[in-house]
Design a protein around this motif. Structure first.
Motif: not given
Length: 332
Positions: A26-27, A72-75, A125-126, A131-133
């Motif tokens: 998540x973010x 997500x690491x670098x992703x 998906x990040x 944007x969702x966060x």
């Protein structure tokens, strides 16, 4: 301590999460109402970040619009793009001629091996999670534990998570921390329920257990994730005081002291430990000792936030997921 004991006790900012339990990641985003003076430091040996170089006090840009913490690491570095998109929709950003560029530094943690479904196809998906966060960011209360950037977090002993805490100086400056605890080391003492951060605890915010009566060699022995390099603790320390960028940089270092008091060991070669610092500038400093006390509380507040993140975490819904502190110790 006052208010909600959260980062949002500071006026002029909001916090938002995007949590994907299927992904196991998540973010979390901190959005400032107005651009905030900001800096930061990286003391872990394996960091991942975006626009962190501009936070050096010698660099030109002084203020940021938001700060992003992501799995997500670098992703996961795509998440800042989603936050930038949200800020751009609102006309936010540094004016560069006729253009506006939202300034959104980001740090990431490694949670790719925690059991979630990482088969996301061509694009990660990040960006969408960022944007969702951003759109979820609100003032007031927000969730702790296995949410946002803390969703997939782990430690050497029990499930990691997202924590926050706040404090107030004698002259009324608020200091607050937000941290995603994904440490190579351990926030707990050996195999006990006690937290290394216990001396700083306020109002039993992470169980009120204190430290063990005696320390054994086993308590002090190395506990680390070993060859599974799913590490890095990332966070932010924020105050409502007026600070220079150089002072914000110093504040981030003092918050790292708090991390080192709450996780043993911290700042390992496989950690990417990164802490941002920001100042909303609502309250001027009144006395020469004000900044010293702000730094003093930054250390304690970050340590408390680390322990709260682990204390509030819940096990992910996978058969082989790491057990949470509450799974092991709340039944005893």
């Amino acid at each position: 301590m006052r208010g909600l004991n959260l980062l949002t006790d500071i006026a002029g900012l909001a916090v938002g999460h995007a949590t994907d339990l299927a992904l196991g990641s998540g973010v979390t985003v901190i959005v400032f109402d107005e651009p905030a003076i900001a800096s930061g430091t990286v003391l872990g040996g394996a960091p991942g970040g975006r626009d962190t170089a501009l936070l050096d006090p010698a660099m030109t840009v002084q203020r940021v619009d938001a700060l992003v913490l992501s799995g997500g690491s670098a992703f996961g570095l795509d998440a800042a793009g989603g936050v930038q998109a949200g800020l751009r929709e609102k006309g936010r950003g540094l004016a560069v001629g006729a253009a506006r560029v939202p300034i959104v530094p980001q740090a990431i943690l490694m949670d790719l091996l925690n059991g979630g479904n990482k088969d996301w196809g061509l694009h990660s998906p990040y960006r969408d999670l960022g944007y969702q966060a951003f759109t979820a960011a609100e003032k007031g209360g927000f969730a702790l534990g296995s949410v946002g950037a803390g969703t997939g977090a782990t430690t050497a002993t029990v499930k990691g998570g997202l924590g926050s805490a706040s404090a107030v100086t004698r002259n009324g400056h608020i200091v607050a921390a937000l941290v995603a605890v994904n440490a190579m080391g351990s926030a707990t003492v050996g195999d006990t329920p006690h937290f290394w951060a216990a001396p700083f605890e306020q109002q039993a915010e992470f169980g009120g257990l204190g430290l063990p009566q005696k320390f054994s060699s086993g308590h002090l022995a190395l506990r680390a994730k070993g060859v599974t390099l799913t590490a890095t603790t990332i966070g932010a320390i924020v105050t409502d005081a007026v600070l220079t960028k150089a002072e914000a940089h110093r504040l981030s270092l003092l918050a790292h002291d708090g991390l080192a008091r709450a996780v043993l060991p911290a700042h390992l070669a496989a950690d990417g430990d990164t802490i941002f610092a920001a100042a909303t500038g609502e309250k001027p400093q009144r006395e020469p000792t004000d900044f010293m006390e702000i730094c003093h509380l930054a250390t304690q507040t970050m340590a408390r936030a680390v322990a709260r993140g682990v204390y509030e975490a819940t096990r992910l819904p996978y058969a082989d997921a790491q057990a949470a502190w509450r799974d092991i110790f709340r039944r005893q």
